[in-house]
Write a protein that holds these residues in place. Structure first.
Motif, PDB file in Angstrom:
ATOM      1  N   MET A 122       1.045  -1.210  -0.015  1.00  0.00           N
ATOM      2  CA  MET A 122       0.023  -0.097  -0.013  1.00  0.00           C
ATOM      3  C   MET A 122       0.968   1.089   0.069  1.00  0.00           C
ATOM      4  SD  MET A 122      -2.973   0.978   2.470  1.00  0.00           S
ATOM      5  CE  MET A 122      -3.370  -0.464   2.948  1.00  0.00           C
ATOM      6  N   GLY A 123       0.661   2.286  -0.759  1.00  0.00           N
ATOM      7  CA  GLY A 123       1.281   3.450  -1.119  1.00  0.00           C
ATOM      8  C   GLY A 123       1.182   4.393   0.192  1.00  0.00           C
ATOM      9  N   HIS A 124       1.942   5.507   0.192  1.00  0.00           N
ATOM     10  CA  HIS A 124       2.264   6.515   1.175  1.00  0.00           C
ATOM     11  C   HIS A 124       0.807   7.179   1.112  1.00  0.00           C
ATOM     12  CE1 HIS A 124       3.763   9.450   3.763  1.00  0.00           C
ATOM     13  NE2 HIS A 124       3.249  10.437   2.835  1.00  0.00           N
ATOM     14  N   GLY A 125       0.295   7.431  -0.370  1.00  0.00           N
ATOM     15  CA  GLY A 125      -0.987   8.262  -0.179  1.00  0.00           C
ATOM     16  C   GLY A 125      -2.228   7.493   0.613  1.00  0.00           C
ATOM     17  N   ALA A 126      -2.243   6.193   0.261  1.00  0.00           N
ATOM     18  CA  ALA A 126      -3.290   5.502   0.854  1.00  0.00           C
ATOM     19  C   ALA A 126      -3.211   5.487   2.612  1.00  0.00           C
ATOM     20  CB  ALA A 126      -3.350   3.900   0.421  1.00  0.00           C
ATOM     21  N   SER A 127      -2.042   5.378   3.033  1.00  0.00           N
ATOM     22  CA  SER A 127      -1.671   5.342   4.543  1.00  0.00           C
ATOM     23  C   SER A 127      -2.108   6.827   5.001  1.00  0.00           C
ATOM     24  CB  SER A 127      -0.087   5.089   4.632  1.00  0.00           C
ATOM     25  OG  SER A 127       0.077   5.232   6.019  1.00  0.00           O
ATOM     26  N   LEU A 183      -4.349   8.977   3.851  1.00  0.00           N
ATOM     27  CA  LEU A 183      -5.769   8.919   3.764  1.00  0.00           C
ATOM     28  C   LEU A 183      -6.319   8.156   4.604  1.00  0.00           C
ATOM     29  CD1 LEU A 183      -8.264   9.869   2.144  1.00  0.00           C
ATOM     30  CD2 LEU A 183      -8.259   7.668   0.912  1.00  0.00           C
ATOM     31  N   ARG A 184      -5.920   6.932   5.015  1.00  0.00           N
ATOM     32  CA  ARG A 184      -6.330   6.153   6.189  1.00  0.00           C
ATOM     33  C   ARG A 184      -6.359   6.962   7.495  1.00  0.00           C
ATOM     34  NH1 ARG A 184      -4.904   0.436   6.227  1.00  0.00           N
ATOM     35  NH2 ARG A 184      -2.961   1.260   5.425  1.00  0.00           N
ATOM     36  N   ARG A 185      -4.959   7.687   7.738  1.00  0.00           N
ATOM     37  CA  ARG A 185      -4.787   8.485   9.009  1.00  0.00           C
ATOM     38  C   ARG A 185      -5.662   9.539   9.134  1.00  0.00           C
ATOM     39  NH1 ARG A 185       0.711   7.922   7.622  1.00  0.00           N
ATOM     40  NH2 ARG A 185       0.705  10.144   7.101  1.00  0.00           N
ATOM     41  N   ILE A 186      -5.970  10.222   7.994  1.00  0.00           N
ATOM     42  CA  ILE A 186      -6.909  11.428   8.113  1.00  0.00           C
ATOM     43  C   ILE A 186      -8.370  11.064   8.292  1.00  0.00           C
ATOM     44  CG2 ILE A 186      -7.934  13.117   6.345  1.00  0.00           C
ATOM     45  CD1 ILE A 186      -5.114  13.639   5.220  1.00  0.00           C
ATOM     46  N   VAL A 233     -10.580  11.910  11.099  1.00  0.00           N
ATOM     47  CA  VAL A 233     -12.005  12.799  11.240  1.00  0.00           C
ATOM     48  C   VAL A 233     -12.891  12.076  12.211  1.00  0.00           C
ATOM     49  CG1 VAL A 233     -13.895  13.122   9.453  1.00  0.00           C
ATOM     50  CG2 VAL A 233     -11.347  13.907   9.096  1.00  0.00           C
ATOM     51  N   ALA A 234     -12.891  10.596  11.957  1.00  0.00           N
ATOM     52  CA  ALA A 234     -13.747  10.025  12.711  1.00  0.00           C
ATOM     53  C   ALA A 234     -13.521  10.125  14.393  1.00  0.00           C
ATOM     54  CB  ALA A 234     -13.435   8.388  12.799  1.00  0.00           C
ATOM     55  N   LYS A 235     -12.191  10.382  14.857  1.00  0.00           N
ATOM     56  CA  LYS A 235     -12.086  10.626  16.142  1.00  0.00           C
ATOM     57  C   LYS A 235     -12.822  12.035  16.674  1.00  0.00           C
ATOM     58  CE  LYS A 235      -8.268   9.246  17.721  1.00  0.00           C
ATOM     59  NZ  LYS A 235      -6.619   8.614  18.336  1.00  0.00           N
ATOM     60  N   PHE A 236     -12.399  13.061  15.752  1.00  0.00           N
ATOM     61  CA  PHE A 236     -12.813  14.468  15.827  1.00  0.00           C
ATOM     62  C   PHE A 236     -14.465  14.397  15.653  1.00  0.00           C
ATOM     63  CE2 PHE A 236     -14.141  18.750  14.301  1.00  0.00           C
ATOM     64  CZ  PHE A 236     -13.296  19.440  15.026  1.00  0.00           C
ATOM     65  N   GLY A 237     -14.849  13.597  14.742  1.00  0.00           N
ATOM     66  CA  GLY A 237     -16.453  13.465  14.859  1.00  0.00           C
ATOM     67  C   GLY A 237     -16.875  13.132  16.119  1.00  0.00           C
ATOM     68  N   ALA A 238     -16.205  11.865  16.692  1.00  0.00           N
ATOM     69  CA  ALA A 238     -16.844  11.460  18.004  1.00  0.00           C
ATOM     70  C   ALA A 238     -17.034  12.314  19.094  1.00  0.00           C
ATOM     71  CB  ALA A 238     -16.034  10.167  18.176  1.00  0.00           C
ATOM     72  N   VAL A 239     -15.885  13.027  19.201  1.00  0.00           N
ATOM     73  CA  VAL A 239     -15.741  13.914  20.401  1.00  0.00           C
ATOM     74  C   VAL A 239     -16.714  15.042  19.910  1.00  0.00           C
ATOM     75  CG1 VAL A 239     -14.121  15.765  21.175  1.00  0.00           C
ATOM     76  CG2 VAL A 239     -13.430  13.517  21.045  1.00  0.00           C
ATOM     77  N   GLY A 240     -16.624  15.609  18.665  1.00  0.00           N
ATOM     78  CA  GLY A 240     -17.409  16.740  18.431  1.00  0.00           C
ATOM     79  C   GLY A 240     -18.769  16.307  18.167  1.00  0.00           C
ATOM     80  N   GLY A 241     -19.445  15.058  18.124  1.00  0.00           N
ATOM     81  CA  GLY A 241     -20.813  14.905  18.077  1.00  0.00           C
ATOM     82  C   GLY A 241     -21.089  14.737  19.598  1.00  0.00           C
ATOM     83  N   ALA A 242     -20.183  14.216  20.434  1.00  0.00           N
ATOM     84  CA  ALA A 242     -20.685  14.331  21.871  1.00  0.00           C
ATOM     85  C   ALA A 242     -20.714  15.927  22.320  1.00  0.00           C
ATOM     86  CB  ALA A 242     -19.780  13.676  22.761  1.00  0.00           C
TER      87      ALA A 242
END
Length: 168
Positions: free
Chosen positions: A1-6, A8-11, A15-24
């Motif tokens: 898997m390339g650097h770009g995919a890695s 994207l996965r980190r972002i 975003v998911a963690k930001f959304g969880a905190v933000g949603g709460a």
């Protein structure tokens, strides 16, 4: 898997963690807003500002210790100052939407208040995500990994063997 995919996965993970905190945080914000609106005689935007401040405190704790716990922690005073600055700008965005709807257009029913409060939170969240990840919770510099040592083959000695010296 390339650097770009890695990357994207980190972002996506961020975003998911930001959304969880933000949603709460949105739930805290709306709950405090409605509690203050229904238990006091404060005007709608003042009640909203109180709710936003409570949510900002809640979100800082969630962002620092969950979403961005792996980020640079060496300059907490700078981090807190920038967080408060960008949060204040987000507060103005969020409550500006509610203010315009309530006092500019006269949309002041409880349902309308909540709809425009929620819309303001959404617009401000886009700004907050960008500013928090870009300026407040800065990523640590990437560590350079040292090159791996060359493998030693089993049939070859690790150290060259001494040769017998011939006596003339």
């Amino acid at each position: 898997m390339g650097h770009g995919a890695s990357r994207l996965r980190r972002i996506v993970h961020e975003v998911a963690k930001f959304g969880a905190v933000g949603g709460a945080g949105v739930l805290v914000n709306l709950a405090v807003f409605n509690l203050v609106r229904h238990t006091t005689d404060l005007q709608v935007v003042r009640a909203s500002v109180i709710a936003t401040v409570v949510a900002i405190v809640f979100n800082y704790i969630g962002f620092r210790y969950f979403t961005y716990r792996d980020r640079d922690k060496s300059r907490r005073t700078r981090e807190m100052t920038l967080f408060l600055l960008f949060s204040a700008i987000g507060l103005v965005i969020e409550n500006g939407v509610l203010y315009v709807a309530t006092y500019g257009f006269g949309w002041n029913t409880p349902l309308q208040n909540n709809v425009f409060k929620f819309l303001g939170i959404g617009i401000a969240t886009l700004f907050r995500f960008w500013s928090y990840r870009s300026w407040v919770f800065r990523a640590l510099p990437a560590r350079e990994t040292p090159p791996a040592p060359a493998p030693v083959l089993r049939n070859e000695p690790a150290v060259p063997a001494k040769t017998k010296q011939q006596v003339p």
